[in-house]
Write a protein that holds these residues in place. Structure first.
Motif, mmCIF file in Angstrom:
data_model
loop_
_atom_site.group_PDB
_atom_site.id
_atom_site.type_symbol
_atom_site.label_atom_id
_atom_site.label_comp_id
_atom_site.label_asym_id
_atom_site.label_seq_id
_atom_site.Cartn_x
_atom_site.Cartn_y
_atom_site.Cartn_z
ATOM 1 N N LYS A 52 0.828 -1.209 0.000
ATOM 2 C CA LYS A 52 0.000 0.000 0.000
ATOM 3 C C LYS A 52 0.861 1.257 0.000
ATOM 4 O O LYS A 52 0.577 2.215 -0.726
ATOM 5 N N ILE A 53 1.925 1.262 0.790
ATOM 6 C CA ILE A 53 2.827 2.421 0.826
ATOM 7 C C ILE A 53 3.526 2.593 -0.525
ATOM 8 O O ILE A 53 3.652 3.706 -1.035
ATOM 9 N N GLY A 54 3.977 1.481 -1.114
ATOM 10 C CA GLY A 54 4.609 1.551 -2.427
ATOM 11 C C GLY A 54 3.657 2.090 -3.486
ATOM 12 O O GLY A 54 4.050 2.877 -4.345
ATOM 13 N N GLY A 55 2.400 1.689 -3.426
ATOM 14 C CA GLY A 55 1.408 2.202 -4.367
ATOM 15 C C GLY A 55 1.193 3.693 -4.210
ATOM 16 O O GLY A 55 1.084 4.426 -5.196
ATOM 17 N N ILE A 56 1.154 4.154 -2.978
ATOM 18 C CA ILE A 56 0.977 5.584 -2.733
ATOM 19 C C ILE A 56 2.192 6.368 -3.212
ATOM 20 O O ILE A 56 2.064 7.405 -3.869
ATOM 21 N N VAL A 57 3.389 5.855 -2.926
ATOM 22 C CA VAL A 57 4.613 6.564 -3.323
ATOM 23 C C VAL A 57 4.727 6.651 -4.848
ATOM 24 O O VAL A 57 4.976 7.726 -5.405
ATOM 25 N N PHE A 58 4.537 5.516 -5.540
ATOM 26 C CA PHE A 58 4.631 5.549 -6.995
ATOM 27 C C PHE A 58 3.483 6.323 -7.624
ATOM 28 O O PHE A 58 3.654 6.981 -8.646
ATOM 29 N N GLY A 59 2.311 6.255 -7.020
ATOM 30 C CA GLY A 59 1.195 7.053 -7.516
ATOM 31 C C GLY A 59 1.485 8.541 -7.415
ATOM 32 O O GLY A 59 1.219 9.301 -8.352
ATOM 33 N N LEU A 60 2.043 8.956 -6.282
ATOM 34 C CA LEU A 60 2.405 10.369 -6.129
ATOM 35 C C LEU A 60 3.523 10.765 -7.090
ATOM 36 O O LEU A 60 3.534 11.884 -7.617
ATOM 37 N N TYR A 61 4.458 9.862 -7.314
ATOM 38 C CA TYR A 61 5.555 10.134 -8.253
ATOM 39 C C TYR A 61 5.017 10.388 -9.658
ATOM 40 O O TYR A 61 5.363 11.388 -10.299
ATOM 41 N N PHE A 62 4.148 9.489 -10.144
ATOM 42 C CA PHE A 62 3.596 9.668 -11.484
ATOM 43 C C PHE A 62 2.662 10.874 -11.548
ATOM 44 O O PHE A 62 2.600 11.567 -12.567
ATOM 45 N N ALA A 63 1.940 11.139 -10.465
ATOM 46 C CA ALA A 63 1.069 12.322 -10.439
ATOM 47 C C ALA A 63 1.895 13.599 -10.491
ATOM 48 O O ALA A 63 1.526 14.568 -11.170
ATOM 49 N N PHE A 64 3.022 13.616 -9.791
ATOM 50 C CA PHE A 64 3.896 14.789 -9.829
ATOM 51 C C PHE A 64 4.511 14.966 -11.214
ATOM 52 O O PHE A 64 4.638 16.098 -11.695
ATOM 53 N N CYS A 65 4.856 13.858 -11.869
ATOM 54 C CA CYS A 65 5.353 13.946 -13.255
ATOM 55 C C CYS A 65 4.264 14.504 -14.167
ATOM 56 O O CYS A 65 4.543 15.309 -15.062
ATOM 57 N N GLY A 66 3.026 14.083 -13.944
ATOM 58 C CA GLY A 66 1.910 14.619 -14.714
ATOM 59 C C GLY A 66 1.713 16.106 -14.460
ATOM 60 O O GLY A 66 1.391 16.866 -15.383
ATOM 61 N N LEU A 67 1.910 16.539 -13.215
ATOM 62 C CA LEU A 67 1.806 17.962 -12.891
ATOM 63 C C LEU A 67 2.889 18.761 -13.607
ATOM 64 O O LEU A 67 2.623 19.852 -14.128
ATOM 65 N N VAL A 68 4.100 18.228 -13.671
ATOM 66 C CA VAL A 68 5.181 18.908 -14.398
ATOM 67 C C VAL A 68 4.825 19.030 -15.881
ATOM 68 O O VAL A 68 5.002 20.093 -16.480
#
Length: 159
Positions: A52-68
């Motif tokens: 669950k933590i890994g999913g949240i971390v990678f989800g935030l990573y890809f979301a931040f890339c999308g924000l960029v």
């Protein structure tokens, strides 16, 4: 131009991928939590929590890339500094995930990863900075037609 639509598509794909990765890892964490088995003596609660933590971390990573990518589209300027590094790292992650997906999941997942990789690289290449003399063409006028005189003693004149 093609630059803004590519950036918007990359942003949308990365945000959808972020949600998908987070949901998949959360689902896998629930599956591991509901079974009463251990893998090589590992605690099932620990595996569930780490998934669950890994999913949240990678989800935030890809979301931040999308924000960029979205900021690149809105500003219509190339990503700089940390944003550029983040998009390059996302391209590398998609290349590695594509290689792993080919063997573990199949060619459909590989194709998706390669398409996302191509979109990120296209975004980075369309916003590539043109620096140096080729970026700023000079106006050539009548004053630039001959050689530039060099300072020194005057040249002898012949009558």
């Amino acid at each position: 131009m093609v630059r803004r639509p590519v950036a918007v598509v990359v942003a949308a794909v990365l945000v959808v991928e972020a949600l998908g990765v987070a949901a998949l890892n959360w689902f896998l964490g629930i599956v591991v939590d509901r079974q009463d088995m251990s893998l090589a003596g590992l605690d099932p609660d620990m595996m569930s929590t780490s998934s669950k933590i890994g999913g949240i971390v990678f989800g935030l990573y890809f979301a931040f890339c999308g924000l960029v990518a979205l900021l690149v589209a809105v500003r219509d300027r190339p990503p700089a500094g940390f944003g550029r590094i983040l998009l390059i790292s996302a391209a590398v992650v998609h290349a590695l995930l594509g290689a792993v997906a080919w063997g573990l999941v199949g060619w459909h997942a590989f194709l998706f990863m390669v398409v996302v990789l191509a979109l990120i690289v296209l975004l980075l290449m369309t916003y590539d900075r043109q620096e140096g003399p080729a970026a700023e063409p000079r106006d050539v006028g009548p004053q630039d037609e001959g050689p530039v005189p060099v300072s020194g003693p005057p040249a002898p004149t012949t009558p």
